[in-house]
Design a protein around this motif. Structure first.
Motif, short mmCIF file in Angstrom:
data_model
loop_
_atom_site.label_atom_id
_atom_site.label_comp_id
_atom_site.label_asym_id
_atom_site.label_seq_id
_atom_site.Cartn_x
_atom_site.Cartn_y
_atom_site.Cartn_z
N LEU A 252 29.55 48.12 35.50
CA LEU A 252 30.71 48.16 36.40
C LEU A 252 31.48 46.85 36.40
CD1 LEU A 252 29.36 50.14 39.47
CD2 LEU A 252 30.87 50.95 37.65
N LEU A 253 30.77 45.74 36.29
CA LEU A 253 31.42 44.42 36.28
C LEU A 253 31.07 43.70 34.98
CD1 LEU A 253 30.70 43.24 39.94
CD2 LEU A 253 32.92 43.94 39.00
N SER A 254 32.06 43.43 34.17
CA SER A 254 31.83 42.68 32.93
C SER A 254 31.59 41.22 33.29
CB SER A 254 33.05 42.79 32.02
OG SER A 254 34.15 42.12 32.61
N ASP A 255 31.23 40.41 32.31
CA ASP A 255 31.06 38.97 32.56
C ASP A 255 32.38 38.35 33.04
OD1 ASP A 255 28.39 39.07 31.84
OD2 ASP A 255 28.75 38.41 29.78
N ALA A 256 33.49 38.79 32.45
CA ALA A 256 34.80 38.28 32.87
C ALA A 256 35.11 38.71 34.30
CB ALA A 256 35.89 38.77 31.91
N ASP A 257 34.80 39.98 34.64
CA ASP A 257 34.99 40.46 36.01
C ASP A 257 34.15 39.66 36.99
OD1 ASP A 257 36.74 42.46 35.22
OD2 ASP A 257 35.21 44.04 35.23
N GLY B 180 42.77 38.12 43.86
CA GLY B 180 42.22 37.52 42.65
C GLY B 180 41.00 38.21 42.11
N ALA B 181 40.51 39.25 42.81
CA ALA B 181 39.33 39.99 42.33
C ALA B 181 39.73 40.93 41.19
CB ALA B 181 38.71 40.78 43.48
N PRO B 182 38.78 41.37 40.39
CA PRO B 182 39.08 42.33 39.32
C PRO B 182 39.69 43.61 39.90
CG PRO B 182 36.82 41.52 39.14
CD PRO B 182 37.37 41.00 40.43
N GLY B 183 40.41 44.34 39.09
CA GLY B 183 41.08 45.57 39.52
C GLY B 183 40.16 46.65 40.04
N SER C 126 33.13 36.59 36.71
CA SER C 126 33.74 35.26 36.87
C SER C 126 34.93 35.30 37.81
CB SER C 126 34.17 34.69 35.52
OG SER C 126 33.06 34.46 34.70
N LEU C 127 35.80 36.31 37.63
CA LEU C 127 36.95 36.48 38.52
C LEU C 127 36.49 36.71 39.96
CD1 LEU C 127 39.37 38.85 36.54
CD2 LEU C 127 39.85 36.51 37.28
N LEU C 128 35.47 37.52 40.10
CA LEU C 128 34.94 37.84 41.42
C LEU C 128 34.36 36.62 42.11
CD1 LEU C 128 34.52 40.08 43.43
CD2 LEU C 128 32.45 40.72 42.21
N GLN C 129 33.60 35.82 41.36
CA GLN C 129 33.03 34.59 41.92
C GLN C 129 34.14 33.66 42.42
OE1 GLN C 129 29.85 35.30 42.66
NE2 GLN C 129 29.31 33.24 42.03
N GLN D 30 21.95 47.69 44.35
CA GLN D 30 21.46 46.41 43.84
C GLN D 30 21.69 46.34 42.34
OE1 GLN D 30 19.82 43.61 45.48
NE2 GLN D 30 20.49 42.85 43.49
N LEU D 31 22.59 45.46 41.92
CA LEU D 31 22.78 45.18 40.50
C LEU D 31 21.94 43.96 40.15
CD1 LEU D 31 26.66 45.59 40.18
CD2 LEU D 31 24.90 47.35 40.11
N LYS D 32 21.87 43.62 38.90
CA LYS D 32 21.10 42.43 38.51
C LYS D 32 21.70 41.16 39.11
CE LYS D 32 19.19 44.26 34.28
NZ LYS D 32 19.34 44.40 32.86
N ARG D 33 23.04 41.06 39.15
CA ARG D 33 23.70 39.84 39.60
C ARG D 33 24.10 39.84 41.07
NH1 ARG D 33 27.71 38.85 34.52
NH2 ARG D 33 27.83 41.09 34.50
N ARG D 34 24.25 41.01 41.67
CA ARG D 34 24.71 41.06 43.06
C ARG D 34 24.51 42.46 43.64
NH1 ARG D 34 29.17 38.99 44.34
NH2 ARG D 34 29.53 37.80 42.46
#
Length: 157
Positions: free
Chosen positions: A135-140, A37-40, A142-145, A79-83
């Protein structure tokens, strides 16, 4: 302009770099667990000292072929801003500093990628500077979470 410290690395015979401020550490290759279910762009997840870290396949993000499997493939812990994430690369070179003024930004039409912050010309050629936040969009994200929540038992210590 200030000096920009970068960590150069190679991937698929391309010379790239990331700002040193975004590097947590460089690790040896580790086995990852697939994350349904994670982004591609996500290979899977690796649990390091109780912290689930997502491994992002940068070659896939660029649309490049998968690099051949190697016994030693360094992982960049970033280290990204979100993770925090891991990115497998072919090789890592020593850190160096460049004058930030020599950075050609991604508004330059000669730089053909949304994933780049810019390009630096060095004595050894051009280094493509990555914009890791793309590297990870907002949609990515959400999928990742959602994928991490469903696979919580896979990423527990």
């Amino acid at each position: 302009m200030d000096q920009l410290h970068v960590l150069p690395f190679s991937l698929n015979q391309q010379q790239l770099a990331i700002p040193l401020a975004e590097v947590v550490k460089v690790l040896p290759a580790l086995l990852w667990t697939p994350l349904p279910g994670a982004p591609g762009s996500v290979d899977g997840v690796i649990n390091i000292q109780g912290v689930p870290l997502v491994q992002i396949n940068l070659a896939r993000c660029f649309g490049w072929p998968a690099p051949p499997l190697q016994l030693w493939r360094p992982l960049l812990w970033l280290q990204l801003k979100r993770r925090q994430v891991l990115i497998p690369v072919d090789a890592v070179a020593p850190v160096f500093a460049v004058d930030g003024a020599v950075l050609l930004n991604n508004a330059n039409p000669q730089i053909n990628s949304k994933l780049l912050k810019g390009v630096i010309c060095t004595d050894h050629g051009m280094l493509l500077i990555q914009d890791l936040e793309l590297l990870l969009s907002d949609a990515d994200e959400s999928l990742l979470q959602a994928a991490l929540a469903q696979a919580a038992d896979l990423v527990q210590p």
